[in-house]
Design a protein around this motif. Structure first.
Motif, PDB file in Angstrom:
ATOM      1  N   GLY A   1      -7.770  -6.563  10.107  1.00 48.21           N
ATOM      2  CA  GLY A   1      -8.341  -5.566   8.688  1.00 48.21           C
ATOM      3  C   GLY A   1      -6.658  -4.301   9.281  1.00 48.21           C
ATOM      4  O   GLY A   1      -6.718  -4.073  10.252  1.00 48.21           O
ATOM      5  N   GLU A   2      -7.048  -3.421   7.804  1.00 51.26           N
ATOM      6  CA  GLU A   2      -5.685  -2.550   7.919  1.00 51.26           C
ATOM      7  C   GLU A   2      -6.674  -1.378   7.765  1.00 51.26           C
ATOM      8  O   GLU A   2      -8.010  -1.155   6.846  1.00 51.26           O
ATOM      9  CB  GLU A   2      -5.383  -2.737   6.817  1.00 51.26           C
ATOM     10  N   LEU A   3      -6.602  -0.317   7.459  1.00 48.74           N
ATOM     11  CA  LEU A   3      -7.382   1.079   7.670  1.00 48.74           C
ATOM     12  C   LEU A   3      -7.016   1.950   6.927  1.00 48.74           C
ATOM     13  O   LEU A   3      -5.250   2.211   7.120  1.00 48.74           O
ATOM     14  CB  LEU A   3      -7.823   2.096   9.258  1.00 48.74           C
ATOM     15  N   VAL A   4      -7.389   3.231   6.007  1.00 47.86           N
ATOM     16  CA  VAL A   4      -6.662   3.227   4.884  1.00 47.86           C
ATOM     17  C   VAL A   4      -6.659   5.045   4.641  1.00 47.86           C
ATOM     18  O   VAL A   4      -8.540   4.539   4.532  1.00 47.86           O
ATOM     19  CB  VAL A   4      -6.392   2.256   3.529  1.00 47.86           C
ATOM     20  N   THR A   5      -6.671   6.158   4.671  1.00 53.65           N
ATOM     21  CA  THR A   5      -7.548   7.231   3.960  1.00 53.65           C
ATOM     22  C   THR A   5      -6.438   7.277   2.245  1.00 53.65           C
ATOM     23  O   THR A   5      -5.244   6.954   2.135  1.00 53.65           O
ATOM     24  CB  THR A   5      -6.235   8.037   4.767  1.00 53.65           C
ATOM     25  N   VAL A   6      -7.139   7.931   1.405  1.00 53.76           N
ATOM     26  CA  VAL A   6      -6.994   7.997   0.647  1.00 53.76           C
ATOM     27  C   VAL A   6      -7.251   9.657  -0.231  1.00 53.76           C
ATOM     28  O   VAL A   6      -8.084   9.761  -0.169  1.00 53.76           O
ATOM     29  CB  VAL A   6      -7.614   6.477  -0.831  1.00 53.76           C
ATOM     30  N   ARG A   7      -7.107  10.372  -0.879  1.00 55.25           N
ATOM     31  CA  ARG A   7      -6.768  11.266  -1.417  1.00 55.25           C
ATOM     32  C   ARG A   7      -6.655  11.545  -2.445  1.00 55.25           C
ATOM     33  O   ARG A   7      -4.531  11.336  -2.969  1.00 55.25           O
ATOM     34  CB  ARG A   7      -6.308  12.607  -0.671  1.00 55.25           C
ATOM     35  N   THR A   8      -6.732  11.516  -3.938  1.00 51.99           N
ATOM     36  CA  THR A   8      -6.281  11.708  -5.113  1.00 51.99           C
ATOM     37  C   THR A   8      -7.375  12.498  -5.828  1.00 51.99           C
ATOM     38  O   THR A   8      -7.943  12.976  -5.867  1.00 51.99           O
ATOM     39  CB  THR A   8      -6.633  10.628  -5.866  1.00 51.99           C
ATOM     40  N   THR A   9      -6.888  12.932  -6.968  1.00 56.46           N
ATOM     41  CA  THR A   9      -7.324  13.930  -8.248  1.00 56.46           C
ATOM     42  C   THR A   9      -6.910  13.317  -9.383  1.00 56.46           C
ATOM     43  O   THR A   9      -5.431  12.521  -9.733  1.00 56.46           O
ATOM     44  CB  THR A   9      -7.251  15.250  -7.808  1.00 56.46           C
ATOM     45  N   PRO A  10      -7.329  12.962 -11.011  1.00 58.19           N
ATOM     46  CA  PRO A  10      -8.832  13.536 -10.608  1.00 58.19           C
ATOM     47  C   PRO A  10      -9.915  13.099 -10.413  1.00 58.19           C
ATOM     48  O   PRO A  10      -9.655  11.241 -10.610  1.00 58.19           O
ATOM     49  CB  PRO A  10      -8.775  13.875 -11.757  1.00 58.19           C
TER      50      PRO A  10
END
Length: 461
Positions: A291-300
């Motif tokens: 499995g992969e591990l991901v961080t997401v930061r986004t706007t709007p």
């Protein structure tokens, strides 16, 4: 105040994209607010699926934030019946010794291990029982018109497309959200997706031949090593589900562990006491996906009071603080409160994003940092001494001193506020230690001077 009714008294319609943890709980909240809710999910009905999907991360740690949201919709007791309490962390050090680290000093400072699939099925059942909620499984989102708003979905196995109009669309379709992509298309904003250069495989510690747990059950088990990390959650059948985290590449990465001897040798060298606990190590390691591990930061996160993102679609984080599900459940509660407070839907969704995003950005930083804590520091004497100091200070001044982990896992203090308070506490502690050290040095200097004076006078009469 939004009550799920239009100004003419007509029932409003909500579409939820995604029937996972966040989407199913959001459906419960929206139905309670009076919306007619349609939930579209590309996967099959989890209630009809076989238990567990080999190789997926199937255990979750429920903490205070998630518990508060479940309590608000009357589901907490049912979830706790299906969980195993974890009263602390058992650290299995590379030298083969073991140390128990309690999560806190209060009785409620515990986490609860629950199976992901079982929890999702419970939430789907609870939402499905609400008047006006309908689930549509095996349906993939093909188009979102964010201004209408409408969604167009199609059966995953082929068939005609269907377009559904709504007053509110909630995107709860995970870290690789199609709703997010369509919502943000052409809008000013930002998007950051970071994939960790480590992945994970799921392994199993089964019960012993008598059906008893092989290790202490009511705890999270951690095997830290700079070359790897393994974390194990307990199950009600006395087994534990392990997540083995390794680099993708390098001499101890997944690509290098390509023979049974290499796999066994790695565990024997870096996690020696786990060797006897994993009888199916090679079979599971070679057959389960990485499995992969991901961080997401986004706007709007939202648009014009019509579309909003929640959970991993808005803020996926690494799992190392155990807050992904809890933050998603907290999203549902905060969104519900924003809809209750704000008469204007646009104001409600804007308030939701403004309220949540600074804190989930902080959570992303905490989760990344805790990966290093668990892998490199949790087994070291300094970490244990700091934990003991935190516990002692909490007992002496429970209102004044609350460790960061306690605030994150066992309270509902917003994440950024918890970090700010922890920093203030650390500054006070450093100042106190510096003052104590200075006072000690002054006292020692005074004593030395007194001895010198006595010696200069020679022996008395």
């Amino acid at each position: 105040m939004s009550s799920g009714r239009t100004p003419r008294g007509q029932q409003q319609r909500a579409v939820v994209v995604g029937a996972g943890l966040a989407g199913s709980l959001a459906a419960c909240f929206l139905a309670r607010r009076g919306y007619q809710v349609d939930v579209f999910e590309r996967r099959a009905d989890p209630r009809a699926a076989p238990a567990g999907v080999a190789g997926r991360s199937i255990n979750l740690g429920l903490s205070a934030r998630g518990m508060r949201a479940l309590r608000d919709v009357g589901l907490l007791d049912e979830v706790l019946k299906r969980s195993v309490p974890m009263r602390g962390r058992v650290v299995h050090r590379p030298d083969g010794t073991v140390r128990f680290q309690p999560y806190g000093v209060a009785e409620h400072h515990i986490l609860h291990s629950v199976l992901r699939d079982e929890l999702i099925a419970l939430l789907v059942d609870a939402a499905d029982a609400q008047p006006g909620v309908r689930f549509h499984f095996g349906r993939r989102l093909e188009l979102l018109d964010r201004d209408s708003p409408t969604v167009t979905v199609r059966p995953v196995d082929g068939g005609d497309r269907v377009t559904v109009a709504a007053d509110l669309v909630v995107g709860a379709d995970g870290a690789f959200s199609a709703t997010r992509r369509m919502l943000q298309h052409g809008l000013r904003g930002s998007h950051s997706q970071t994939v960790l250069d480590w992945g994970y495989k799921e392994l199993t510690i089964p019960p012993d031949p008598q059906g008893r747990p092989r290790v202490r059950l009511e705890a999270l088990h951690v095997w830290p090593a700079e070359q790897g990390l393994m974390v194990a959650h307990p199950n009600r059948d006395a087994s534990l589900t392990c997540s083995l985290f390794l680099p993708f590449d390098g001499p101890t990465g997944f690509t290098a562990l390509d023979t049974p001897a290499a796999i066994r040798g790695f565990i024997a060298r870096y996690m020696p006491d786990a060797t006897a606990l994993l009888p199916r190590l090679v079979e599971e390691f070679t057959s389960h996906p990485t499995g992969e591990l991901v961080t997401v930061r986004t706007t709007p996160w939202q648009h014009a009071g019509r579309v909003v993102l929640i959970g991993d679609a808005a803020h996926a984080v690494y799992p190392f603080y155990g807050q992904g599900m809890n933050a998603a459940f907290e999203d549902c509660l905060v969104l519900d409160r924003c809809l209750a407070r704000e008469p204007d839907p646009a104001g409600a969704l804007a308030a939701f994003e403004a309220t949540r995003r600074p804190h989930t950005d902080t959570l992303a930083e905490l989760s990344t940092r805790n990966f290093v804590e668990l892998r490199d520091r949790v087994h070291r004497p300094g970490y244990h001494l700091r934990s003991l100091a935190d516990q002692a200070l909490t007992r002496l001044a429970p209102e004044a001193w609350v460790p960061l982990y306690t605030m994150v896992a066992h309270t509902t203090t917003p994440y950024a506020e918890a970090v700010a308070r922890a920093k203030r506490q650390d500054r006070l502690l450093a100042a106190a230690l510096t003052g104590a050290a200075a006072a000690g040095v002054t006292a020692l200097a005074g004593a030395a001077r007194a001895v010198a004076r006595r010696r200069s006078r020679g022996p008395g009469c």
